[in-house]
Design an enzyme around this catalytic site. Structure first.
Site, mmCIF file in Angstrom:
data_model
loop_
_atom_site.group_PDB
_atom_site.id
_atom_site.type_symbol
_atom_site.label_atom_id
_atom_site.label_comp_id
_atom_site.label_asym_id
_atom_site.label_seq_id
_atom_site.Cartn_x
_atom_site.Cartn_y
_atom_site.Cartn_z
ATOM 1 N N CYS A 133 -9.743 -21.599 -33.426
ATOM 2 C CA CYS A 133 -9.030 -21.973 -32.190
ATOM 3 C C CYS A 133 -7.757 -21.154 -31.958
ATOM 4 O O CYS A 133 -7.480 -20.715 -30.836
ATOM 5 C CB CYS A 133 -8.685 -23.456 -32.221
ATOM 6 S SG CYS A 133 -8.083 -24.022 -33.813
ATOM 7 N N HIS A 246 -2.629 -26.471 -29.179
ATOM 8 C CA HIS A 246 -1.953 -25.552 -30.105
ATOM 9 C C HIS A 246 -1.012 -24.650 -29.298
ATOM 10 O O HIS A 246 -1.391 -24.126 -28.237
ATOM 11 C CB HIS A 246 -2.972 -24.642 -30.800
ATOM 12 C CG HIS A 246 -3.781 -25.296 -31.884
ATOM 13 N ND1 HIS A 246 -3.691 -26.625 -32.220
ATOM 14 C CD2 HIS A 246 -4.710 -24.765 -32.730
ATOM 15 C CE1 HIS A 246 -4.536 -26.878 -33.222
ATOM 16 N NE2 HIS A 246 -5.166 -25.768 -33.541
#
Ligand code: NAP
Ligand code: 3JN
Length: 340
Positions: A133, A246
């Protein structure tokens, strides 16, 4: 180009990523002919909803992939290592979310906005890998810059949400936060230290070179996806008490001269990127902006005044959507449209 209806399997369907994959398939109206929900034996007896139907969860076994065209895997690296070749042997194309196959030279590592041409390489092993990710959101933003100005070096620090560790970690942050604000004892089981009201500079296991495995994933995957092993990459990955999204502080040095305005203009026109960059009005990407949508958000774009050709960026994305499930489903969409 035709779009075939696909016999699909979701391996790890009961997990944080698997659940989001199912939601993405629904949202994006993926051409599903049939769908199998696969997980461990523990989940047999459960049912998962897809387009209004309740689908029973089946145990993932050697025979799960017979008659399946595409399998989306997010059941951990060990499961992928063992079952992806078995699925491929049965003629099923695996799009795998784990790190098990990412650096295999015979397995394409794909971010559709960046290197969709690499998908063609799936024929060698029948497996396509979905990157980590933290890598995905960084390369979505940096690829246009690399193409135009040539990136020499990347220095990245991440601020990663607990959802990246799975459903148990989401519960751990919630339970610790609730315990602490009520002056109660807390437990830590998933992380080696308390994650509530804390930052842990430790994601995945430490390697002999002092980096963590997550940090080395960012180094190696970035070079593979951007198809340039000359790029220097150094990463520090940090877990923060955020549920979804994130964030990354990214510093780049380019070969050609580059300005903040040129970077902003270029990224505004780039696929998958959203710009939120008006600091005078407190506008910059936040995890809360990124969560629940699929753009990689970029802001705080500014010249690095310490070197001749340097730019700083703040890059944020939903780690479970674009960082995992959406990217996987996008790859499957290209397969369905262009290859099957
Ligand atoms: P999670 O919430 O803990 O879910 C794990 C899933 O895997 C569950 O469906 C679980 O089934 C299933 N599973 C575990 N062991 C299994 C086995 N032996 N056989 C069959 N199924 C098994 O974890 P997650 O966050 O969804 O992540 C799952 C995996 O996706 C990770 O291990 C990682 O490889 C990958 N991932 C990739 C990214 C990325 O950066 N692209 C991000 C996050 C995760 P039960 O519910 O039955 O236990
Ligand atoms: O920690 C994160 O934010 C992302 C985690 C990804 C992850 C978690 C467990 C195993 C991975 C991955 O995709 O790199 C793996 C894995 O190595 O498969």
């Amino acid at each position: 180009m035709s779009e075939k209806k696909i016999n699909l399997a979701v391996a790890g369907a009961t997990g944080a990523v698997g659940n989001q994959m199912i939601a993405c398939l629904e949202e994006r109206n993926f051409p599903v002919k049939s769908i199998k929900m696969l997980a461990s034996r523990r989940s047999v007896g459960r049912e998962l909803r897809f387009r209004g139907d309740l689908i029973p969860v089946e145990e993932l076994t050697e025979t799960s992939f017979k008659g399946v065209d595409i399998a989306l895997f997010s059941a951990g690296g060990g499961t992928s290592q063992k079952f992806a070749p078995i699925a491929a042997e049965d003629g099923c194309i695996v799009v795998d979310n784990s790190s098990a196959w990412r650096m295999d030279p015979d397995v394409p590592l794909v971010v559709p906005e960046v290197n969709p041409h690499a998908i063609a390489g799936y024929t060698v092993k029948g497996i396509i890998a979905n990157p980590n990710c933290s890598t995905i959101q960084m390369v979505v933003a940096l690829n246009p810059i690399h193409k135009k100005f040539g990136i020499k070096r990347i220095v990245v620090s991440t601020y990663q949400a607990v959802s990246g560790t799975g459903k148990k970690a989401i519960d751990e942050l919630f339970d610790q936060t609730r315990a602490m604000i009520n002056f109660l004892d807390y437990k830590n089981a998933v992380y080696p230290h308390r994650i509530a009201f804390n930052c842990l500079p430790h994601i995945d296991v430490f390697q002999d070179n002092g980096y963590t495995k997550e940090e080395m994933k960012m180094v190696n995957e970035t070079r593979k996806i951007l198809e340039d092993n000359t790029i220097g990459v150094t990463a520090t990955t940090v877990r923060v008490p955020v549920f979804f999204g994130h964030s990354e502080s990214v510093n780049i040095e380019t070969k050609e001269p580059i300005t903040a305005d040129e970077t902003r203009t270029l990224l505004k026109a780039s696929p998958g990127v959203g710009i939120l960059d008006d600091p005078q009005n407190n506008i910059y990407p936040l995890a809360t902006d990124a969560a629940g949508q699929d753009l990689t958000l970029v802001g705080r774009i500014r010249q690095d005044e310490s070197i001749p050709n340097g730019i700083n960026l703040w890059i944020v994305a939903d780690n479970i959507r674009k960082g995992a499930a959406t990217n996987t489903v996008q790859i499957a969409e290209v397969l369905a449209k262009e290859y099957l």
